[in-house]
Design a protein around this motif. Structure first.
Motif, mmCIF file in Angstrom:
data_model
loop_
_atom_site.group_PDB
_atom_site.id
_atom_site.type_symbol
_atom_site.label_atom_id
_atom_site.label_comp_id
_atom_site.label_asym_id
_atom_site.label_seq_id
_atom_site.Cartn_x
_atom_site.Cartn_y
_atom_site.Cartn_z
ATOM 1 N N VAL A 14 -8.934 -5.156 -0.439
ATOM 2 C CA VAL A 14 -9.072 -5.525 -1.852
ATOM 3 C C VAL A 14 -7.870 -6.357 -2.289
ATOM 4 O O VAL A 14 -8.014 -7.389 -2.948
ATOM 5 C CB VAL A 14 -9.241 -4.267 -2.748
ATOM 6 C CG1 VAL A 14 -9.119 -4.617 -4.227
ATOM 7 C CG2 VAL A 14 -10.578 -3.586 -2.452
ATOM 8 N N PHE A 15 -6.684 -5.913 -1.917
ATOM 9 C CA PHE A 15 -5.450 -6.647 -2.217
ATOM 10 C C PHE A 15 -5.514 -8.057 -1.632
ATOM 11 O O PHE A 15 -5.292 -9.055 -2.321
ATOM 12 C CB PHE A 15 -4.262 -5.865 -1.654
ATOM 13 C CG PHE A 15 -2.928 -6.540 -1.817
ATOM 14 C CD1 PHE A 15 -2.182 -6.362 -2.959
ATOM 15 C CD2 PHE A 15 -2.404 -7.337 -0.796
ATOM 16 C CE1 PHE A 15 -0.933 -6.975 -3.105
ATOM 17 C CE2 PHE A 15 -1.170 -7.942 -0.938
ATOM 18 C CZ PHE A 15 -0.435 -7.757 -2.095
ATOM 19 N N ASN A 16 -5.821 -8.150 -0.342
ATOM 20 C CA ASN A 16 -5.876 -9.454 0.326
ATOM 21 C C ASN A 16 -6.961 -10.359 -0.252
ATOM 22 O O ASN A 16 -6.755 -11.564 -0.406
ATOM 23 C CB ASN A 16 -6.078 -9.281 1.831
ATOM 24 C CG ASN A 16 -4.838 -8.765 2.529
ATOM 25 O OD1 ASN A 16 -3.713 -8.981 2.083
ATOM 26 N ND2 ASN A 16 -5.032 -8.053 3.628
ATOM 27 N N ASP A 17 -8.112 -9.782 -0.569
ATOM 28 C CA ASP A 17 -9.204 -10.565 -1.168
ATOM 29 C C ASP A 17 -8.794 -11.118 -2.528
ATOM 30 O O ASP A 17 -9.135 -12.254 -2.875
ATOM 31 C CB ASP A 17 -10.475 -9.728 -1.308
ATOM 32 C CG ASP A 17 -11.136 -9.422 0.024
ATOM 33 O OD1 ASP A 17 -10.745 -10.012 1.059
ATOM 34 O OD2 ASP A 17 -12.045 -8.564 0.037
ATOM 35 N N PHE A 18 -8.056 -10.319 -3.306
ATOM 36 C CA PHE A 18 -7.590 -10.779 -4.615
ATOM 37 C C PHE A 18 -6.644 -11.970 -4.454
ATOM 38 O O PHE A 18 -6.779 -12.989 -5.137
ATOM 39 C CB PHE A 18 -6.903 -9.632 -5.361
ATOM 40 C CG PHE A 18 -6.291 -10.063 -6.656
ATOM 41 C CD1 PHE A 18 -7.068 -10.231 -7.790
ATOM 42 C CD2 PHE A 18 -4.930 -10.320 -6.744
ATOM 43 C CE1 PHE A 18 -6.503 -10.640 -8.993
ATOM 44 C CE2 PHE A 18 -4.359 -10.736 -7.942
ATOM 45 C CZ PHE A 18 -5.155 -10.893 -9.071
ATOM 46 N N ARG A 76 -7.038 3.251 3.402
ATOM 47 C CA ARG A 76 -5.984 2.241 3.506
ATOM 48 C C ARG A 76 -6.534 0.846 3.821
ATOM 49 O O ARG A 76 -6.181 -0.132 3.171
ATOM 50 C CB ARG A 76 -4.985 2.670 4.575
ATOM 51 C CG ARG A 76 -3.856 1.695 4.794
ATOM 52 C CD ARG A 76 -3.012 2.100 6.018
ATOM 53 N NE ARG A 76 -1.785 1.360 6.029
ATOM 54 C CZ ARG A 76 -0.633 1.803 5.573
ATOM 55 N NH1 ARG A 76 -0.529 3.017 5.085
ATOM 56 N NH2 ARG A 76 0.436 1.056 5.618
ATOM 57 N N ALA A 77 -7.389 0.757 4.828
ATOM 58 C CA ALA A 77 -7.934 -0.547 5.220
ATOM 59 C C ALA A 77 -8.717 -1.178 4.069
ATOM 60 O O ALA A 77 -8.611 -2.387 3.821
ATOM 61 C CB ALA A 77 -8.814 -0.408 6.460
ATOM 62 N N TYR A 78 -9.491 -0.367 3.368
ATOM 63 C CA TYR A 78 -10.270 -0.882 2.244
ATOM 64 C C TYR A 78 -9.342 -1.367 1.121
ATOM 65 O O TYR A 78 -9.517 -2.465 0.594
ATOM 66 C CB TYR A 78 -11.229 0.184 1.708
ATOM 67 C CG TYR A 78 -11.985 -0.288 0.498
ATOM 68 C CD1 TYR A 78 -13.058 -1.156 0.630
ATOM 69 C CD2 TYR A 78 -11.607 0.101 -0.775
ATOM 70 C CE1 TYR A 78 -13.747 -1.617 -0.484
ATOM 71 C CE2 TYR A 78 -12.278 -0.359 -1.906
ATOM 72 C CZ TYR A 78 -13.351 -1.215 -1.742
ATOM 73 O OH TYR A 78 -14.008 -1.683 -2.847
ATOM 74 N N TYR A 111 0.831 -1.197 0.000
ATOM 75 C CA TYR A 111 0.000 0.000 0.000
ATOM 76 C C TYR A 111 0.873 1.258 0.000
ATOM 77 O O TYR A 111 0.631 2.185 -0.775
ATOM 78 C CB TYR A 111 -0.946 0.011 1.208
ATOM 79 C CG TYR A 111 -1.837 1.220 1.207
ATOM 80 C CD1 TYR A 111 -2.983 1.248 0.425
ATOM 81 C CD2 TYR A 111 -1.521 2.359 1.949
ATOM 82 C CE1 TYR A 111 -3.803 2.373 0.387
ATOM 83 C CE2 TYR A 111 -2.326 3.485 1.919
ATOM 84 C CZ TYR A 111 -3.468 3.485 1.137
ATOM 85 O OH TYR A 111 -4.264 4.604 1.094
ATOM 86 N N GLU A 112 1.875 1.304 0.864
ATOM 87 C CA GLU A 112 2.752 2.475 0.927
ATOM 88 C C GLU A 112 3.456 2.710 -0.404
ATOM 89 O O GLU A 112 3.593 3.849 -0.852
ATOM 90 C CB GLU A 112 3.782 2.321 2.046
ATOM 91 C CG GLU A 112 3.216 2.539 3.425
ATOM 92 C CD GLU A 112 2.611 3.922 3.607
ATOM 93 O OE1 GLU A 112 3.193 4.928 3.140
ATOM 94 O OE2 GLU A 112 1.520 4.012 4.210
ATOM 95 N N PHE A 164 -10.577 -0.442 -7.108
ATOM 96 C CA PHE A 164 -10.675 0.105 -5.753
ATOM 97 C C PHE A 164 -11.925 0.954 -5.521
ATOM 98 O O PHE A 164 -12.063 1.562 -4.462
ATOM 99 C CB PHE A 164 -9.408 0.901 -5.407
ATOM 100 C CG PHE A 164 -8.203 0.014 -5.346
ATOM 101 C CD1 PHE A 164 -7.994 -0.817 -4.259
ATOM 102 C CD2 PHE A 164 -7.301 -0.038 -6.395
ATOM 103 C CE1 PHE A 164 -6.903 -1.669 -4.210
ATOM 104 C CE2 PHE A 164 -6.209 -0.881 -6.362
ATOM 105 C CZ PHE A 164 -6.005 -1.699 -5.261
ATOM 106 N N GLY A 165 -12.828 1.002 -6.474
ATOM 107 C CA GLY A 165 -14.101 1.706 -6.285
ATOM 108 C C GLY A 165 -13.959 3.150 -5.840
ATOM 109 O O GLY A 165 -14.806 3.662 -5.110
#
Length: 168
Positions: free
Chosen positions: A106-110, A100-102, A43-44, A93-94
């Motif tokens: 999304v990354f983790n869900d993918f 950040r949490a969202y 994310y960073e 990412f809508g």
């Protein structure tokens, strides 16, 4: 013939893995390489690099203030940026990447979805920090006599975007 599919998000080592695969010159059938990294580090990295290069970047507001060659380049570059906005920032990412949490969810869900859908023998979930070992074992090839490539790092990308006038 398609032999390897890269399924990682941008900024997870995708450019490094491309160079690594080019150096091996051996590709087993239909294996999927899912590049990953620590979600917070990912994310960073995205936030400080790619996220700055969006159509809402003020540099695109008035290109007449720039030297002609830079304005011409950015004029040509803008459709790519607008496409990325539509597909990545609005699509994937809508419009909520700054949450950040969202974005990390999304990354983790993918990653979880790819992992769930593919058979374990056809998938390598790989962090480029692991180096040649897991990659070569997955592909069934010898480990090269050279260090694993690490290209397109944050500093390089930031410098390139700064040179292009895309960072403040």
């Amino acid at each position: 013939m398609l032999k390897v599919i890269g399924a990682g998000f941008g900024r997870t080592g995708t450019a490094s893995i491309k160079v690594a695969l080019e150096q091996l010159a051996a590709f087993p059938e239909a294996k999927v390489l899912l590049t990953v990294r620590d979600p917070n580090a990912w994310y960073e990295s995205v936030l400080t690099t790619l996220y700055h290069v969006r159509a809402s970047n003020p540099v695109f507001d008035d290109l007449s203030k720039l030297p002609p060659e830079k304005a011409a380049f950015l004029t040509q570059f803008r459709p790519t940026v607008e496409m990325a906005d539509a597909v990545v920032w609005q699509g994937t990412f809508g419009g909520r990447f700054e949450d950040r949490a969202y974005a990390i969810s999304v990354f983790n869900d993918f990653v979880a979805d790819v992992t769930r859908r593919l058979p374990a023998d056809k998938l390598l979930v790989f962090d480029v920090k692991e180096g040649w070992g897991p990659l070569c074992a997955f592909l069934g090839v010898a480990v090269p006599d050279q260090p694993f490539p690490h290209v397109n790092d944050r500093a390089t990308l930031t410098a390139m975007f700064a040179q292009m006038g895309l960072l403040g």
